[in-house]
Write a protein that holds these residues in place. Structure first.
Motif, short mmCIF file in Angstrom:
data_model
loop_
_atom_site.label_atom_id
_atom_site.label_comp_id
_atom_site.label_asym_id
_atom_site.label_seq_id
_atom_site.Cartn_x
_atom_site.Cartn_y
_atom_site.Cartn_z
N UNK A 50 0.83 -1.22 0.00
CA UNK A 50 0.00 0.00 0.00
C UNK A 50 0.85 1.26 0.00
N UNK A 51 0.50 2.17 -0.89
CA UNK A 51 1.16 3.48 -0.98
C UNK A 51 0.13 4.57 -0.70
N UNK A 52 0.47 5.50 0.16
CA UNK A 52 -0.39 6.66 0.38
C UNK A 52 0.10 7.79 -0.51
N UNK A 53 -0.82 8.39 -1.26
CA UNK A 53 -0.49 9.57 -2.07
C UNK A 53 -1.25 10.74 -1.46
N UNK A 54 -0.50 11.72 -0.95
CA UNK A 54 -1.13 12.75 -0.13
C UNK A 54 -0.57 14.12 -0.47
N UNK A 55 -1.38 15.14 -0.25
CA UNK A 55 -0.90 16.52 -0.43
C UNK A 55 -0.29 17.05 0.88
N UNK A 56 -0.33 16.24 1.95
CA UNK A 56 0.10 16.72 3.28
C UNK A 56 1.35 16.00 3.74
N UNK A 57 2.48 16.73 3.75
CA UNK A 57 3.75 16.14 4.19
C UNK A 57 3.64 15.65 5.64
N UNK A 58 2.81 16.34 6.43
CA UNK A 58 2.69 16.00 7.85
C UNK A 58 2.07 14.61 8.07
N UNK A 59 1.54 13.99 7.01
CA UNK A 59 0.89 12.69 7.21
C UNK A 59 1.80 11.50 6.94
N UNK A 60 3.05 11.79 6.59
CA UNK A 60 3.96 10.70 6.21
C UNK A 60 4.15 9.66 7.33
N UNK A 61 4.45 10.15 8.53
CA UNK A 61 4.70 9.22 9.63
C UNK A 61 3.44 8.43 9.97
N UNK A 62 2.30 9.11 9.89
CA UNK A 62 1.02 8.43 10.18
C UNK A 62 0.75 7.33 9.18
N UNK A 63 1.03 7.61 7.91
CA UNK A 63 0.75 6.63 6.87
C UNK A 63 1.42 5.31 7.24
N UNK A 64 2.65 5.42 7.72
CA UNK A 64 3.40 4.23 8.13
C UNK A 64 2.73 3.55 9.33
N UNK A 65 2.32 4.39 10.30
CA UNK A 65 1.66 3.83 11.49
C UNK A 65 0.37 3.11 11.12
#
Ligand code: NAP
Ligand code: ZN
Ligand code: ZN
Length: 349
Positions: A204-219
């Motif tokens: 699964x890859x998250x494609x997001x406009x929000x850099x702040x969500x990177x760590x969450x995506x992993x969690x």
């Protein structure tokens, strides 16, 4: 009739405010639910702000991620008993006789579903349906869900819309181990899509406009994160995915996301922005790509999803709020400042 406290909007421009509504008398197959929690979906905002073809009937009382306790049941109710924890999702009725209804895909009812809010009841009463930003709801048992969870009820509420809306298309697309899935838009729906795609074994890859969500995506379990806000950010991912699930609430074009799909790839569309997106046919014919829209899920499938989540301990990530915070919550959702679902605690009303 029962008079019930609620929160609603009187027009598209004013903030939501307290009001009282009338709930119908208990009918033979009705369940009377005392509402504990209600999730806040972006569809609530679209409706309050009249963004969908001007179809909002004011005053509107939104809310279709409802968890509550059964307070009373009609004489003919067989599925629920007083004291039981139940859920009410996006629909409260449908025609019950068309092919879709008989096949238990009630969300695709030939006559259209009766939404939990902003719809007119089928019983001829002319009553408008009011949603879960309220203390109580009275509704037909056939559209009520059984909640097995006892601990984290607040984390279950969003499953009634965000959960089923992402579970259903991922199931339909037969997402499984070995497949590459991208989730675009890490909001209420998107974060549930990540959890389900991971649970089904996909990469699964998250494609997001929000850099702040990177760590969450992993969690949340995602394996990769792509920040889409810079030009050409998606270029390296051309034709790389089997599935792209689009859960974006704001206006955008499909072409850039279609280009991410490999042979026979599918763009699963669940996000419902105000305006029509552009689709370039060249992006469709390359790799025989398709666009598949999907609307919530049927009642049986919703129950299946709830039971699956209970078994696998899958919950929504929530921020619990009092009813009076709803207008700030809407503003924060529009700015993308929520990780990842607001849930209203109705004891505050
Ligand atoms: P949400 O929590 O507000 O999340 C929407 C996400 O969209 C944001 O977190 C953001 O993710 C992304 N986004 C926002 N503005 C963007 C922009 N300008 N460009 C690109 N991405 C943007 O909303 P939600 O409750 O998940 O609902 C999402 C959509 O699904 C809404 O339109 C809603 O009405 C619809 N919906 C459809 C169904 C159905 O049956 N099909 C059911 C429920 C809801 P990033 O920060 O990661 O970019
Ligand atoms: Zn919703
Ligand atoms: Zn029907």
């Amino acid at each position: 009739m029962t008079t019930v406290k609620a929160y609603g909007a009187f027009d598209s421009k004013k903030p939501l405010a307290p009001l009282t509504i009338e709930r119908r008398d208990l009918k033979e197959h009705d369940v009377h639910v005392e509402i504990m929690y209600c999730g806040v979906c972006h569809s609530d905002i679209h409706t309050v702000r009249n963004e969908w073809s001007g179809n909002t009937k004011y005053p509107v009382v939104p809310g279709h991620e409802i968890i509550g306790l059964v307070k009373a049941v009609g004489n003919g109710v067989t599925k629920f008993t007083v004291g039981q924890t139940v859920g009410v999702g996006v629909m409260v009725d449908s025609c019950r006789k068309c092919k879709s209804c008989i096949d238990r895909h009630e969300q695709y009812c030939a006559e259209g579903i009766i939404g939990t809010y902003n719809a007119i009841e089928r019983d001829g009463s002319g009553m408008i349906t009011y949603g879960g930003y309220s203390k109580e709801i009275i509704t037909d048992e056939n559209y009520v869900l059984n909640i097995k969870e006892t601990e984290n009820l607040v984390g279950v509420a969003p499953l009634l819309c965000a959960g089923i809306t992402t579970y259903s298309p991922l199931k339909f697309a037969q997402v499984k181990e070995g497949m590459k899935v991208a989730v675009v838009g890490l909001g209420g729906l998107g974060h549930m899509a990540v959890k389900f795609a991971v649970a089904f074994g996909a990469e699964v890859t998250v494609i997001s406009t929000s850099a702040s969500k990177q760590a969450d995506a992993q969690k949340l379990g995602a394996h990769h994160f792509v920040l889409s806000s810079t030009p050409n950010a998606l270029k390296p991912y051309d034709s790389k995915f089997d599935i792209v699930l689009d859960a974006i609430s704001a206006d955008h074009d499909y072409t850039g996301y279609l280009n991410l799909l490999g042979l026979n790839g599918k763009l699963l569309v669940v996000g419902l922005p105000e305006h029509q997106p552009k689709v370039h046919p060249f992006a469709l014919i390359k790799n025989r790509r398709s666009i598949i829209g999907s609307m919530i899920g049927g009642i049986d499938e919703t129950q299946e999803m709830l039971d699956f989540c209970h078994e696998k301990k899958i919950y929504s990530e929530v921020e619990t709020i009092p009813m009076s915070y709803i207008n700030e919550a809407y503003e924060r959702m529009i700015k993308g400042d929520i990780k990842y679902r607001f849930v209203i605690d109705l004891s505050s009303l």
